[in-house]
Design an enzyme around this catalytic site. Structure first.
Site, mmCIF file in Angstrom:
data_model
loop_
_atom_site.group_PDB
_atom_site.id
_atom_site.type_symbol
_atom_site.label_atom_id
_atom_site.label_comp_id
_atom_site.label_asym_id
_atom_site.label_seq_id
_atom_site.Cartn_x
_atom_site.Cartn_y
_atom_site.Cartn_z
ATOM 1 N N CYS A 17 47.768 12.290 -0.545
ATOM 2 C CA CYS A 17 46.480 12.668 -1.142
ATOM 3 C C CYS A 17 46.243 14.156 -0.930
ATOM 4 O O CYS A 17 45.846 14.882 -1.851
ATOM 5 C CB CYS A 17 45.348 11.863 -0.511
ATOM 6 S SG CYS A 17 45.443 10.083 -0.797
ATOM 7 N N ASP A 415 44.182 23.186 32.516
ATOM 8 C CA ASP A 415 42.970 23.876 32.936
ATOM 9 C C ASP A 415 42.821 23.622 34.441
ATOM 10 O O ASP A 415 43.371 22.648 34.964
ATOM 11 C CB ASP A 415 41.770 23.314 32.169
ATOM 12 C CG ASP A 415 40.448 23.848 32.687
ATOM 13 O OD1 ASP A 415 40.332 25.074 32.820
ATOM 14 O OD2 ASP A 415 39.553 23.033 32.959
ATOM 15 N N ASP A 605 39.290 19.630 30.222
ATOM 16 C CA ASP A 605 38.134 18.741 30.298
ATOM 17 C C ASP A 605 36.832 19.365 29.818
ATOM 18 O O ASP A 605 35.845 18.660 29.630
ATOM 19 C CB ASP A 605 37.922 18.275 31.749
ATOM 20 C CG ASP A 605 37.341 19.373 32.621
ATOM 21 O OD1 ASP A 605 37.869 20.514 32.553
ATOM 22 O OD2 ASP A 605 36.380 19.110 33.349
ATOM 23 N N ASP A 609 37.529 24.484 26.827
ATOM 24 C CA ASP A 609 38.929 24.142 26.548
ATOM 25 C C ASP A 609 39.155 23.712 25.096
ATOM 26 O O ASP A 609 40.286 23.400 24.709
ATOM 27 C CB ASP A 609 39.390 23.004 27.472
ATOM 28 C CG ASP A 609 39.366 23.393 28.935
ATOM 29 O OD1 ASP A 609 39.645 24.565 29.232
ATOM 30 O OD2 ASP A 609 39.050 22.531 29.768
#
Length: 717
Positions: A17, A415, A605, A609
């Site tokens: 598509c 992180d 988290d 980030d």
């Protein structure tokens, strides 16, 4: 001049598509480039001055798709499509089960056959209609994908059964069999996989809206007469003076002109501790005033704030395509035309020898035995089995496509705050004696500051409710009590009170290693220090070691300062550290790692980030993190245990191994069975496969693939 516009596209159900829209719009006058993302339901077009937006929208609508006016409208359309898929799957599953029950019970009769035909027709032409329409589009564009395989296999089984029902006299008695259940069950299985895929994509699309909601909608503007007026944050102008009270989010990018406050910048920088900002310091929209009162002079328009730039980068990253190898689709481009050609040749050869009926039935047997059930199920059943295992082990895989690439990763970027560490301040050590520490603990108990809570948690047994203080909180510095006879805070606080800190080798070493230092003065004399740090998660070191054993390089990427980052990295055995970076820098860092020919996993988290998570090849979010991180993440670790990172990689490796085994079996099966169905054994052994045996062989092939995939549920790491 080239302008870039972005549309939200509704109604896309497969990559074809997106390809169709991309190619069709690219041909329009004034369109310089066209990029359409099926995963993100978005389209980005670069246009020159000759482009007409109305023509572009009309072209998209003529292709059978819609253009959503905003993100909310797009989400509503996705929800409707998901509900439609769910309903079709339920209908298909119920009817397919009924077909199988009726086929295996009772004597053959016209009424029974008519009922089977009716039920199968509903499954094929209502529940599975989209597969056929997309297959037709694929053939037109010479892109023989899985839709072609699914459509070819189901329709041949259905078509042969229909011919047997409508013209039984043309088919020999020993070949009058119906295969309605086979075609119906294929549609059911594929619809299930499609439903799970669309549901994951719907949940993964909420992060942009969450980011939009981060900044406050209104702001308090200070007028020349001293009155405060509430206005829309989007209407703020440069040089406006904005009032931000304690506990409120900053609505703009600007410079503090009066007051001071501790600003929680974790949403943008990842800093685990609030940072004290005063006159002359820059603050950003989306940060939080945790303690204080400030007036801010607006320096940037609402559309130019750092938060707005993050949103723009995130939107651009979302529209970029990630090439994912689909082995079955690639082979299908050769396999499908080859099968059709073999069927035609089979018919012509038998016809040449004067047996057109046998030629027709052998050609149909070729098509039925080559029905790509096993090929079509090889990937989705293995993926579903792998995802089921991960769900039981608290690993939520939201985007099944990453299973195809995560096992190829050779770099995992973490992180720091909230990922490798708990994001909680803790006391590492202190040189205070018990009596002095007891005094400080009871003083800190009066404050709600994170550092105060950490000191109290360090020695809760020293709490004494009978100890009283005259308490004063000094924003950005610390705590004063009993007319400054007790001071607990940073170096600036003690200097303000004229107290000299006796720097020792122990203190210098702690500072060099990256510990945060809280100084204590009692009765106007320096008494000692309390060293604080972020608490490393218990399983972090084990996870880093496990990744190294897999040949994956661990990297730390954080907004914290270099010394603090190095302290954590050294404890965990991480050699490469990138520190002191803003979200846009994280985005660049991930792309730089990818440019080094690495498949990059990012584990984070926080809201800060978001860009890095989107830029990475595979994104993993902690369940305890922000909603934005969880929405973007391809994988969410429900228990927040880092060991699941290695488990997810191992699972993906096993899953891809299973998929390759499935595909190998499917292809070997076809290589052996197609010639037999065509009749190559007839001259020597007099053996010709009837469509019934062809269907039976097809079923065995599919069953072997399913059973091989189900073994993934028994994995143990």
């Amino acid at each position: 001049m080239i302008n870039k516009v972005k549309f939200n596209i509704t109604g896309m159900t497969c990559v074809n598509c997106a390809n169709s829209i991309e190619k069709s719009v690219k041909k329009l006058n004034g369109v310089v480039s066209s990029k359409v993302s099926f995963a993100d339901s978005s389209a980005v077009f670069e246009l020159d001055q000759n482009a007409d937006l109305s023509l572009i929208k009309n072209k998209i609508k003529k292709l059978g798709f819609g253009v959503a006016q905003n993100y909310d409208e797009l989400q509503i359309s996705k929800q409707k499509n998901l509900a439609n898929l769910r309903n079709k799957f339920i209908i298909s599953a119920v009817l397919s089960s009924l077909i199988m029950i009726f086929e295996m019970s009772g004597e053959a009769s016209f009424a029974k056959s008519l009922g089977l035909l009716g039920l199968a027709s509903i499954v094929i032409f209502y529940c599975g209609l989209s597969f056929y329409t997309h297959a037709i589009s694929s053939v037109k564009s010479l892109n023989f994908d899985m839709n072609v395989l699914i459509s070819l296999g189901t329709f041949m089984a259905y078509g042969y059964s229909l011919a047997t029902f409508l013209a039984p006299n043309l088919i020999p008695e020993n070949m009058k069999y119906l295969y309605f259940s086979g075609s119906a069950m294929i549609i059911t299985f594929v619809l299930l996989g499609k439903f799970l895929e669309e549901r994951s994509k719907l949940k993964a699309g909420n992060y942009i809206k969450s980011l939009m909601d981060l900044s406050p909608k209104t702001a308090l503007v200070l007028k020349p007469d001293g009155q405060s007026l509430s206005v829309l944050a989007s209407e703020l102008k440069i040089n406006d003076i904005v009032v931000v009270k304690n506990g409120y989010n900053v609505p703009c990018d600007g410079v503090i002109v009066s007051g001071g406050a501790e600003i929680d910048t974790s949403a943008l920088s990842g800093e685990s501790l609030p940072v004290f900002k005063s006159v002359g310091d820059l603050v950003h929209a989306g940060t939080l005033n945790t303690n204080g009162y400030i007036n801010i002079k607006v320096t940037k328009e609402p559309n130019d704030t750092l938060l707005a730039q993050i949103l723009e980068l995130l939107a651009n990253a979302s529209s970029q395509k990630m090439p994912i190898s689909r082995l079955a689709d690639k082979v299908a481009n050769i396999f499908v035309p080859s099968v059709i050609l073999i069927a035609i040749i089979t018919f012509l050869v038998w016809g040449f020898f004067g047996d057109l009926t046998r030629g027709l039935l052998s050609a149909i047997s070729v098509l039925i035995i080559s029905c790509p059930c096993a090929l079509g199920l090889a990937t989705p059943i293995a993926i579903i089995s792998g995802i089921s295992w991960s769900a039981k082990n608290a690993i939520l895989i939201k985007n099944p496509e990453i299973m195809e690439i995560i096992h190829l990763a050779n770099c995992t970027v973490f992180d720091k705050t909230g990922t490798l560490t708990k994001g909680e301040i803790s006391v590492a050590k202190t040189n205070l004696n018990t009596q002095d520490l007891k005094l400080i603990v009871n003083l800190e108990k009066l404050s709600e500051h994170p550092i105060s809570k950490a000191i109290v948690d360090y020695a809760p047994n020293l709490i004494d409710k009978d100890i009283k203080f005259e308490f004063e909180n000094i924003p950005g510095m610390g705590i004063s009590a009993n007319s400054s006879q007790i001071l607990v805070g940073n170096e600036a606080l003690l200097k303000l009170k004229g107290i000299k800190i006796q720097m020792s080798d122990e203190i210098n070493e702690a500072l060099e290693r990256g510990f945060g230092m809280i100084y204590v003065a009692l009765n106007s004399k320096f008494s000692g220090y309390i060293a604080i740090s972020d608490t490393i998660k218990e399983d972090a070191k084990q996870t880093i070691e496990a990744l190294k054993e897999l040949g994956i390089t661990p990297v730390m990427l954080t907004g914290d300062n270099q010394k603090t980052a190095n302290l954590v990295a050294q404890s965990l055995g991480i050699e490469k550290v990138i520190a002191g970076v803003l979200p846009s820098d994280k985005y660049k860092a991930i792309n730089e790692l990818k440019s080094e020919h690495k498949k990059v996993i990012f584990v984070g988290d926080g809201i800060n980030d978001a860009l890095a998570l989107k830029a990475a090849d595979i994104s993993i979010a902690m369940s305890s993190g922000s909603d934005i991180a969880k929405d973007i993440g391809d994988i969410v670790l429900i228990k927040n245990d880092l060991s699941s990172v290695a488990n997810a990689i191992n699972l993906a490796s096993k899953t891809m191994q299973t998929i390759k085994e499935n595909l190998a079996w499917a292809f070997i099966y076809n290589i052996i069975c197609i010639p037999v169905a065509a009749g190559v054994l007839y001259p020597v052994f007099g053996l010709v496969l009837t469509p019934m045996y062809a269907a039976f062989a097809m079923s065995i092939s599919s069953l072997s693939v399913v059973l091989n995939s189900l073994k993934l549920r028994l994995l143990k790491f």
